[in-house]
Write an enzyme that holds these catalytic residues in place. Structure first.
Site, PDB file in Angstrom:
ATOM      1  N   ASP A  40       0.419  -2.023  -1.192  1.00 45.48           N
ATOM      2  CA  ASP A  40       1.309  -2.318  -0.140  1.00 45.48           C
ATOM      3  C   ASP A  40       2.408  -3.196  -0.592  1.00 45.48           C
ATOM      4  O   ASP A  40       3.798  -2.769  -0.448  1.00 45.48           O
ATOM      5  CB  ASP A  40       0.660  -3.066   0.934  1.00 45.48           C
ATOM      6  CG  ASP A  40      -0.293  -2.089   1.792  1.00 45.48           C
ATOM      7  OD1 ASP A  40      -0.999  -1.407   1.315  1.00 45.48           O
ATOM      8  OD2 ASP A  40      -0.204  -2.284   3.209  1.00 45.48           O
ATOM      9  N   ARG A  42      -3.330 -19.684   4.320  1.00 46.03           N
ATOM     10  CA  ARG A  42      -2.067 -19.281   4.626  1.00 46.03           C
ATOM     11  C   ARG A  42      -0.978 -20.280   4.833  1.00 46.03           C
ATOM     12  O   ARG A  42       0.095 -20.403   4.136  1.00 46.03           O
ATOM     13  CB  ARG A  42      -2.138 -18.749   5.964  1.00 46.03           C
ATOM     14  CG  ARG A  42      -3.073 -17.361   6.098  1.00 46.03           C
ATOM     15  CD  ARG A  42      -2.792 -16.497   4.735  1.00 46.03           C
ATOM     16  NE  ARG A  42      -3.394 -15.429   4.697  1.00 46.03           N
ATOM     17  CZ  ARG A  42      -3.983 -14.741   3.546  1.00 46.03           C
ATOM     18  NH1 ARG A  42      -3.814 -15.478   2.378  1.00 46.03           N
ATOM     19  NH2 ARG A  42      -4.564 -13.612   3.399  1.00 46.03           N
ATOM     20  N   ASP A  88      -2.745 -12.904  10.157  1.00 44.13           N
ATOM     21  CA  ASP A  88      -1.935 -13.393   8.976  1.00 44.13           C
ATOM     22  C   ASP A  88      -0.618 -13.549   9.096  1.00 44.13           C
ATOM     23  O   ASP A  88       0.285 -14.211   8.774  1.00 44.13           O
ATOM     24  CB  ASP A  88      -2.203 -12.766   7.631  1.00 44.13           C
ATOM     25  CG  ASP A  88      -3.473 -13.180   7.225  1.00 44.13           C
ATOM     26  OD1 ASP A  88      -4.072 -14.209   7.475  1.00 44.13           O
ATOM     27  OD2 ASP A  88      -3.985 -12.496   6.167  1.00 44.13           O
ATOM     28  N   SER A 147     -11.067  -4.032   3.169  1.00 43.23           N
ATOM     29  CA  SER A 147      -9.938  -4.837   2.577  1.00 43.23           C
ATOM     30  C   SER A 147     -10.755  -6.255   2.030  1.00 43.23           C
ATOM     31  O   SER A 147     -11.643  -6.667   2.777  1.00 43.23           O
ATOM     32  CB  SER A 147      -9.080  -5.039   3.425  1.00 43.23           C
ATOM     33  OG  SER A 147      -9.342  -5.739   4.757  1.00 43.23           O
TER      34      SER A 147
END
Length: 424
Positions: A15, A94, A123, A179
């Site tokens: 990605d 994050r 996210d 994922s």
């Protein structure tokens, strides 16, 4: 006229590699940023790949110590757990990564940041709210929310074709049917075959923990010392080996707890954006720390202080999960919780064995536990007949309820018919 600079949160995967090329096509100068928060990653190979695609530079920042000391340890101290099960491994990473991202954006004069987070996930919210809180003037490019990008790329097959046309290296190994996001605190798994909550996660998915059925037959036992709610020392009781640095403590507990299958959860959770999602998580070391810290809190804190603190910790867990680590309400709640931790000091012994972490003993000079007062062997300063008045006062409302409404009949509320028992 010079091109505007974009700092791309880069992973080296399909990605963000395709997003890198796409940003170059939009006439941006792109610098890639990679934060090392303890994930297994070949940063040198990812850097070489990004430069080959066309990035003007790649910044790799070692943030492992910063992550553990400024995010993981405070989360343990505050007792953060989302919806009573998730210890917030990705959620905490994050704001840490965002801090590194904003620091580099300022240093390199980048007007934009870009990321590869999807439009359905948490996210995107966590990254962007954190970045805006740290640098309100920053602008964000989120390709997976842009019509032009989404019309061109529907999913993985389109990205693979784009990568092939543009000579973007793609891993030759088949993509796992889920994922994954990893850091020194945990690994999370979602999507793919995990999207059906009725299907059990395969055993081969787990990387930090082994199945409790294959765990050693001898428990691992560790003594954990806390000071003001923070873990400051861990000793493996069999060998006597002691760790004091936060990163060393976490690495040791990850290994010891992981060998016993401690820290696995498989849950459906509520995303901030409004969707429910299924996730599988491994958080071995912090599961042990959370267990030990919670036990010591109960030992040291006044009952009502503990309940107020628990309420604030639930709110703080929501703030962290939803991306508000740097928000004023989170800062305020953090300060309130820290006040409760000033007396949470002592040592706790934890036994890790076949999927469980169990506290077996605890000691603290700050404990409000009074052994003589609690003992069944002596009266101590407790006057037993005082309980009579205590019971009478508390029974008063129950007697008054009975006087007005009669005897409570709980049976009728819990009776079940055959049709009630048919789930499907």
């Amino acid at each position: 006229m010079s091109m505007e600079k974009v700092l791309l949160a880069y992973s080296g995967g399909l990605d963000t590699s395709c997003i890198l090329k796409w940003l170059l096509e939009q006439q941006y100068e792109v610098i890639c940023f990679m934060a090392d928060v303890g994930q297994t990653e070949d940063f040198a190979a990812a850097r070489e790949k990004a430069l080959r695609i066309g990035a003007s530079d790649v910044v790799v920042k070692d943030m492992k110590d910063f992550f553990v000391e400024k995010f993981v340890w405070p989360a343990v101290q505050m007792g953060l757990i989302y919806e009573d099960r998730y210890l917030l491994g990705t959620s905490l990473a994050r704001p840490c990564i965002s801090k590194g991202l904003m620091d580099v954006a300022v240093q390199r004069g980048c007007s934009f940041i870009a990321h590869g987070a999807t439009g359905k996930g948490n996210d995107q919210i966590r990254f962007e709210l954190s970045c805006y809180a740290l640098n309100p003037s920053i602008r964000v490019i989120a390709p997976w929310r842009m019509d032009s990008f989404c019309q061109r790329f529907q999913g993985r097959s389109d990205l693979l074709e784009y990568a092939k046309r543009n000579n973007i290296p793609v891993s030759a190994t088949p993509k796992a049917p889920w994922s994954m996001d990893a850091n020194i605190m945990h690994i999370s798994y979602e999507s793919g075959i995990l999207e059906d909550p009725s299907v059990a996660a395969p055993e081969e998915i787990y990387q930090l923990t082994q199945s409790p059925t294959r765990a050693p037959d001898t428990p691992s036992v560790a003594e954990i010392v806390f000071k003001a709610g923070l873990p400051v020392r861990v000793t493996e009781l069999v060998s006597g080996r002691t760790m004091e640095k936060p990163l060393d403590i976490l690495a040791f507990l990850n290994k010891a707890a992981g060998e016993h299958g401690v820290g696995r959860i498989d849950i459906v959770e509520n995303r901030y954006i409004g969707l429910k999602s299924r996730g599988v998580y491994e958080t071995p070391g912090v599961t042990v720390l959370h267990c030990a810290h919670r036990d010591l809190e109960i030992y040291c804190l006044d009952r009502e202080v503990l309940r107020v603190k628990k309420y604030l910790a639930d709110r703080m867990a929501d703030y962290v999960y939803n991306g508000y680590w740097y928000a004023p309400e989170a800062e305020y709640v953090r300060k309130c919780i820290l006040e409760s931790q000033k007396n949470v000091s002592g040592k706790v012994v934890v036994e890790m064995f076949k999927g469980n972490a169990m506290v077996t003993s605890r000691e603290s000079i700050n404990s409000v536990y009074n052994q003589e007062l609690a003992s069944m062997e002596v009266h101590g300063n407790f006057t037993p007949f005082s309980a009579t008045g205590f019971i009478e006062i508390n029974a008063m409302r129950l007697r008054e309820h009975h006087r007005v409404f009669g005897t409570a009949n709980m049976t009728k509320h819990f009776s079940r018919t055959d049709s009630d028992m048919k789930l499907f």
